[in-house]
Design an enzyme around this catalytic site. Structure first.
Site, PDB file in Angstrom:
ATOM      1  N   HIS A   1       5.873 -26.783   3.551  1.00  0.00           N
ATOM      2  CA  HIS A   1       4.990 -27.819   3.031  1.00  0.00           C
ATOM      3  C   HIS A   1       3.941 -27.234   2.091  1.00  0.00           C
ATOM      4  O   HIS A   1       2.948 -27.903   1.783  1.00  0.00           O
ATOM      5  CB  HIS A   1       4.318 -28.551   4.194  1.00  0.00           C
TER       6      HIS A   1
ATOM      7  N   GLU B   1       0.834  -1.202   0.000  1.00  0.00           N
ATOM      8  CA  GLU B   1       0.000   0.000   0.000  1.00  0.00           C
ATOM      9  C   GLU B   1       0.868   1.251   0.000  1.00  0.00           C
ATOM     10  O   GLU B   1       0.484   2.281  -0.550  1.00  0.00           O
ATOM     11  CB  GLU B   1      -0.941   0.002   1.200  1.00  0.00           C
TER      12      GLU B   1
ATOM     13  N   LYS C   1     -12.786   2.579  -3.137  1.00  0.00           N
ATOM     14  CA  LYS C   1     -13.896   2.842  -2.227  1.00  0.00           C
ATOM     15  C   LYS C   1     -14.994   3.642  -2.921  1.00  0.00           C
ATOM     16  O   LYS C   1     -16.192   3.379  -2.742  1.00  0.00           O
ATOM     17  CB  LYS C   1     -13.398   3.623  -1.005  1.00  0.00           C
TER      18      LYS C   1
END
EC number: 5.3.1.9
Length: 561
Positions: free
Chosen positions: A400, A369, A524
């Site tokens: 893994h 960001e 937004k």
């Protein structure tokens, strides 16, 4: 301070051109060749604030490092560090300072910004937070029916969630011996799934909600807050519990943390329950102040202050140490070298301590960001890569999962390995302590072995004869290793501050602003417009064909229910 101290675009700087030439040579150099020098480990290791940074497994030499230091000087990094820490308006697109470092200044310090010393206000906020923590720990904060608060739910998203969540998990071993522990929980998802689970299990009489939002307009947080308020009202007011009013529920069951006191008051949060922070604190840099209330509730104010002190120790190191021995600067330069000159655009964060399970997610926001930008301060589109793609997981689990790609895949990836040197030495029972310390040694063995295999490839394996292709490891994958003396509030504070300052130094070199997030803001805005279309059942005609079809699918599904 003029953000464009260096008027020459960085890719035209002398050091940049020299690094490009040098990189052509280094691309054909394998790390195994560099480690023919037995002094390399010590020569590329630095220490500060309880941390040890080993950069010897980076694909660079002394020549590389000195050229990168020249680049930092051409980018005016020393001057920019001074500008950041002295309160100059380094967030140029929003015309404000970026003063998260002021949140961890000691009480006897002074930092005058625009004619006002900000330190007293910071410590007044900390004292107000301390009073709230003491009331909750001593069972003096009671719900609307008079029962003490047992559960605190932090409603936030982004920096108001990731930072406090990461730190509370990392420091769970440092819970103080208090009279009454409240349990702290986090809800950030916009769809309400996290919150819904809590509301099924918690008692409304003993649950308190913390609304954390700098702007107090974040739709994710306010949506969850409305759900929480409706739940409390339905259970405590509509059920006609004697003496409970809506005002009493709001006063006893909500704390607000924001830079907008008027919006908190409008929502219904009592002034006495408001904690303030400042416009000059970015959300992803805000855990050091009032947003850190959940941290203080878990670890206590003394440990919270130790967290601040550890970060301040790194701030001091960053401010006072020459570039060539400065941990944030060196970590940043290694990243610039990998991204811009070796062409490595992927970066994995791999903590080898289960308490740091959320650290990679925290850094994803901090770095991507902040530096996920493609325009310089003056609006010029960059011609070079900026922030790499970050991801990560606990190292033992990742072994893994995606380590196969790291060792034998086609994508080069740089890795940060992070681990504490000591653990479990405070366990009282000797047998238990020995067993746990053996597990910790096994964890460290895996951490060190993985970085060695990434570095050396097949040369790390003592097997005679030619290995078949499917078993070959090319090696030459760069990595950094960060060791903490122990994972404590102070060393965690230093570790977080180290990465904050690394991000700033890289932004200074790339000529971008790490303190705004206009891409997030646009997302937004568009989401708000789309939500109105979904709610009103019209207005989607101007949308593209895909979005129109998706909106219509929602309307169709709603008609069928």
């Amino acid at each position: 301070m003029n953000p464009e101290l260096n008027h020459v675009p960085i890719e035209q700087a002398t050091a940049w051109r020299k690094l490009q030439e040098h990189a052509r040579e280094m691309r054909t150099t394998h790390l195994r060749e560099l480690f023919a020098d037995q002094s390399r480990g010590a020569a590329f290791t630095w220490q500060a604030a309880g941390l040890t940074l080993d950069l010897s497994k980076q694909r660079w030499t002394d020549t590389t490092r000195h050229l990168l230091l020249d680049l930092a000087r051409e980018a005016e990094v020393p001057q920019r560090i001074q500008a950041l820490l002295s309160g100059e308006r380094v967030n140029v697109s929003e015309d404000r300072p970026a003063l998260h470092t002021a949140l961890r200044l000691p009480a006897d310090a002074s930092l005058v910004v625009d004619g006002e010393d900000v330190v007293p206000g910071v410590h007044r906020s900390l004292e107000r937070m301390a009073v709230m923590v003491e009331r909750l720990h001593s069972r003096q904060w009671r719900g609307a029916t008079g029962r003490p608060i047992e559960d605190v739910v932090n409603l936030g998203v982004g920096g108001s969630d990731l930072g406090p969540l990461m730190v509370t998990c990392a420091l769970v071993d440092h819970r103080p011996a208090v009279t009454h522990h409240v349990e702290v929980h986090f809800a950030s998802t916009m769809d309400g799934s996290q919150l819904a689970d809590y509301l099924k299990r918690f008692n409304p009489e003993t649950t308190l909600f913390v609304l954390s939002s700098k702007s107090f307009t974040t739709i994710d947080t306010l949506s969850n807050a409305r759900t929480a308020r409706d739940w409390l009202m339905a259970r405590l007011v509509e059920d006609d519990i004697r003496g409970v009013s809506e005002d009493l529920v709001l006063r006893q069951h909500f704390i607000g943390i924001s830079a907008k006191p008027d919006k908190m008051s409008e929502w219904g949060i009592a002034e006495a329950n408001q904690l303030l922070f400042w416009e000059w604190v970015g959300g992803r840099y805000s855990l050091w102040g009032a947003i850190g209330l959940p941290i203080a509730l878990v670890v206590g104010m003394a440990n919270f202050r130790e967290l601040l002190a550890g970060a301040h120790a790194m701030d001091t190191h960053f401010a006072e140490t020459p570039l060539e021995d400065n941990l944030p600067v060196l970590l940043a330069l290694a990243g610039v070298w990998n991204v811009n000159f070796l062409g490595i655009g992927a970066h994995s964060i791999l903590p080898y301590d289960g308490r740091l399970e959320h650290f990679a997610a925290y850094l994803e926001q901090l770095e991507m960001e902040s530096n996920g930008k493609s325009a310089t301060h003056d609006g010029r589109e960059v011609s070079y890569s900026t922030c790499p793609v970050l991801w990560g997981q606990l190292g033992p689990n990742a072994q893994h999962a995606f380590y196969q790609l790291l060792h034998q895949g086609t994508q080069p990836v740089v890795c940060d390995f992070i681990a504490p040197l000591k653990r479990y030495d405070d366990v009282e029972d000797a047998a238990t302590r020995d067993h746990l310390q053996a597990q910790h040694r096994l964890t460290l063995a895996n951490c060190f072995a993985q970085s060695r295999l990434l570095m050396l490839g097949d040369d790390a394996i003592d097997e005679p004869g030619e290995r078949p292709g499917h078993k070959r490891y090319r090696g030459n994958q760069p990595s950094s290793t960060l060791l903490l003396d122990r994972l404590t509030p102070a060393t965690l504070g230093a570790l977080i501050a180290l990465y904050e300052h690394k991000v700033f130094v890289q932004a200074a070199i790339w000529g971008i602003n790490p303190f705004d997030q206009w891409g997030v803001e646009l997302g937004k805005q568009i989401a708000g417009e789309t939500e109105r279309m979904l709610a009103e059942g019209r207005g989607h005609e101007t949308m593209d064909a895909s979005t129109r079809a998706l909106i219509e699918a929602v309307w169709k599904a709603e008609r069928q229910t």
